[in-house]
Design a protein around this motif. Structure first.
Motif, mmCIF file in Angstrom:
data_model
loop_
_atom_site.group_PDB
_atom_site.id
_atom_site.type_symbol
_atom_site.label_atom_id
_atom_site.label_comp_id
_atom_site.label_asym_id
_atom_site.label_seq_id
_atom_site.Cartn_x
_atom_site.Cartn_y
_atom_site.Cartn_z
ATOM 1 N N ILE A 39 1.130 -1.353 0.280
ATOM 2 C CA ILE A 39 -0.072 -0.052 0.329
ATOM 3 C C ILE A 39 0.869 0.847 -0.252
ATOM 4 N N LEU A 40 0.551 2.398 -1.137
ATOM 5 C CA LEU A 40 1.874 3.235 -1.106
ATOM 6 C C LEU A 40 0.888 4.588 0.159
ATOM 7 N N PHE A 41 1.965 4.742 0.777
ATOM 8 C CA PHE A 41 1.552 5.592 1.066
ATOM 9 C C PHE A 41 0.607 5.019 3.006
ATOM 10 N N LEU A 42 1.302 4.419 3.522
ATOM 11 C CA LEU A 42 0.207 3.967 4.179
ATOM 12 C C LEU A 42 0.028 4.610 5.166
ATOM 13 N N THR A 65 -5.272 -1.361 14.266
ATOM 14 C CA THR A 65 -4.361 -0.525 14.485
ATOM 15 C C THR A 65 -3.224 -0.108 12.956
ATOM 16 N N MET A 66 -2.397 -0.022 12.510
ATOM 17 C CA MET A 66 -2.147 0.523 11.303
ATOM 18 C C MET A 66 -1.677 -0.780 10.794
ATOM 19 N N GLU A 67 -1.288 -1.546 11.072
ATOM 20 C CA GLU A 67 -0.975 -3.342 10.860
ATOM 21 C C GLU A 67 -2.597 -4.002 10.503
ATOM 22 N N TYR A 68 -3.099 -3.559 11.287
ATOM 23 C CA TYR A 68 -3.930 -4.570 10.656
ATOM 24 C C TYR A 68 -4.977 -4.253 9.667
ATOM 25 N N PHE A 69 -5.081 -2.694 9.614
ATOM 26 C CA PHE A 69 -5.504 -2.158 8.186
ATOM 27 C C PHE A 69 -4.942 -2.341 7.288
ATOM 28 N N GLU A 70 -3.210 -3.083 7.188
ATOM 29 C CA GLU A 70 -2.574 -3.157 5.869
ATOM 30 C C GLU A 70 -2.818 -4.408 5.652
ATOM 31 N N GLU A 71 -3.590 -5.261 6.402
ATOM 32 C CA GLU A 71 -3.185 -6.925 6.495
ATOM 33 C C GLU A 71 -4.588 -6.681 6.770
ATOM 34 N N GLU A 72 -5.712 -6.415 6.224
ATOM 35 C CA GLU A 72 -7.070 -6.665 5.653
ATOM 36 C C GLU A 72 -7.394 -6.018 4.457
ATOM 37 N N VAL A 73 -6.389 -5.207 4.601
ATOM 38 C CA VAL A 73 -6.153 -4.293 2.529
ATOM 39 C C VAL A 73 -5.776 -5.703 1.061
ATOM 40 N N LEU A 74 -4.404 -6.121 2.481
ATOM 41 C CA LEU A 74 -3.570 -7.215 1.259
ATOM 42 C C LEU A 74 -4.140 -8.133 1.432
ATOM 43 N N LEU A 110 -15.892 -2.205 5.149
ATOM 44 C CA LEU A 110 -15.888 -2.735 3.941
ATOM 45 C C LEU A 110 -14.819 -2.225 3.316
ATOM 46 N N ILE A 111 -14.527 -3.031 2.372
ATOM 47 C CA ILE A 111 -12.940 -3.075 1.559
ATOM 48 C C ILE A 111 -13.923 -3.395 0.066
#
Length: 279
Positions: A39-42, A65-74, A110-111
């Motif tokens: 994710i660019l500019f996470l 958390t930011m890690e959770y946010f990243e994990e769910e998107v990826l 929702l993503i």
């Protein structure tokens, strides 16, 4: 039972009859670009989303958390097989209950994601014409600087642009100053100055806006300013371009009868791609 398009059907939550983002625009969102599985500019996206949720009094879950946010998107883009280059949107909305006054500040999200053609940013060198949209104005307030699910100005402005064979429209605030364009922030080059409206004028606090300001400040011959821009200033500019995280930089080639170069835009796209490859 509900009436859906003239038909009486069984109540179904999938029709969004209890979704507050649908009913009241009670939601905030982030649009992300995924490039080569990243994710660019996470950090910028995550903290803007957290700030937006605080502004509208949403309760932020402890696990968000930011890690959770990243994990769910990826996790989603990987499942869809589009991790190399994708656009993803995360929409956060307050849970069901109440009318204007919600019964809870707890949230759901929702993503969804779609594939993009290019992982890096590519400058579109084709014709790109804009004009002013004056039917409605952006208010100079904090809500204008965050991404909420109420985007009626952008929707009606986009219809206006299509009806008038324009590629985009410039939005004005209630002081009749330039704020942004329908799909991003706006930058103006005048001589050696690169100017963009300050967030206090009502523009979106854009993630790509932040990147471009930082990159431009490293170019010795460019003076970077956040200043009020009037519609008349646009016609005196040497160059205009818009920015958003999906497109990167889009040069504006024509505003009314004035045509523009794209020299700085071209240089900034190069520097933007270099900065991404380094991180």
């Amino acid at each position: 039972m509900i009436n859906f398009n003239g038909n009486i059907v069984a109540h179904n939550d999938n029709l969004l009859t209890q979704n507050r983002a649908f009913l009241y625009g009670d939601g905030v969102f982030e649009t992300l670009k995924i490039s080569n599985g990243k994710i660019l500019f996470l950090e910028d996206h995550y903290f803007r989303l957290m700030a937006s949720m605080r502004v509208v009094r949403m309760e932020i879950p402890m696990n968000f958390t930011m890690e959770y946010f990243e994990e769910e998107v990826l996790k989603l883009v990987k499942e869809k097989g589009i991790s190399n280059s994708a656009r993803a949107r995360i929409t956060v909305f307050r849970n069901d209950g109440g009318l204007y006054l919600p019964k809870t500040n707890e949230i759901s999200y929702l993503i969804h994601a779609t594939e993009l053609e290019a992982a890096s940013y590519v400058l579109n060198e084709g014709n790109y014409e804009v004009d002013l949209y004056k039917d409605f104005y952006v208010t100079k307030q904090l809500l204008s600087s965050i991404k909420t699910t109420n985007k009626m100005i952008n929707v009606t402005g986009s219809i206006f642009a299509k009806e008038n064979d324009l590629d985009n429209c410039v939005l004005l605030n209630d002081s009749k100053n330039v704020v942004e364009v329908l799909q991003g922030n706006i930058f103006m080059v005048a001589g050696k100055k690169l100017i963009t409206p300050p967030v206090s004028e009502g523009c979106l606090n854009g993630v790509m806006r932040k990147q471009i300001l930082a990159l431009a400040k490293k170019i010795e011959e460019v003076e970077v300013l956040e200043e009020i821009i009037s519609p008349f200033d646009l016609q005196k500019a040497d160059e205009l371009f818009l920015t958003n995280v999906i497109t990167g930089i889009q040069p504006i080639t024509k505003y009314r009868k004035k045509e523009f170069t794209s020299n700085l835009a071209y240089l900034l796209v190069q520097k933007l791609n270099e900065s991404i490859s380094e991180n």
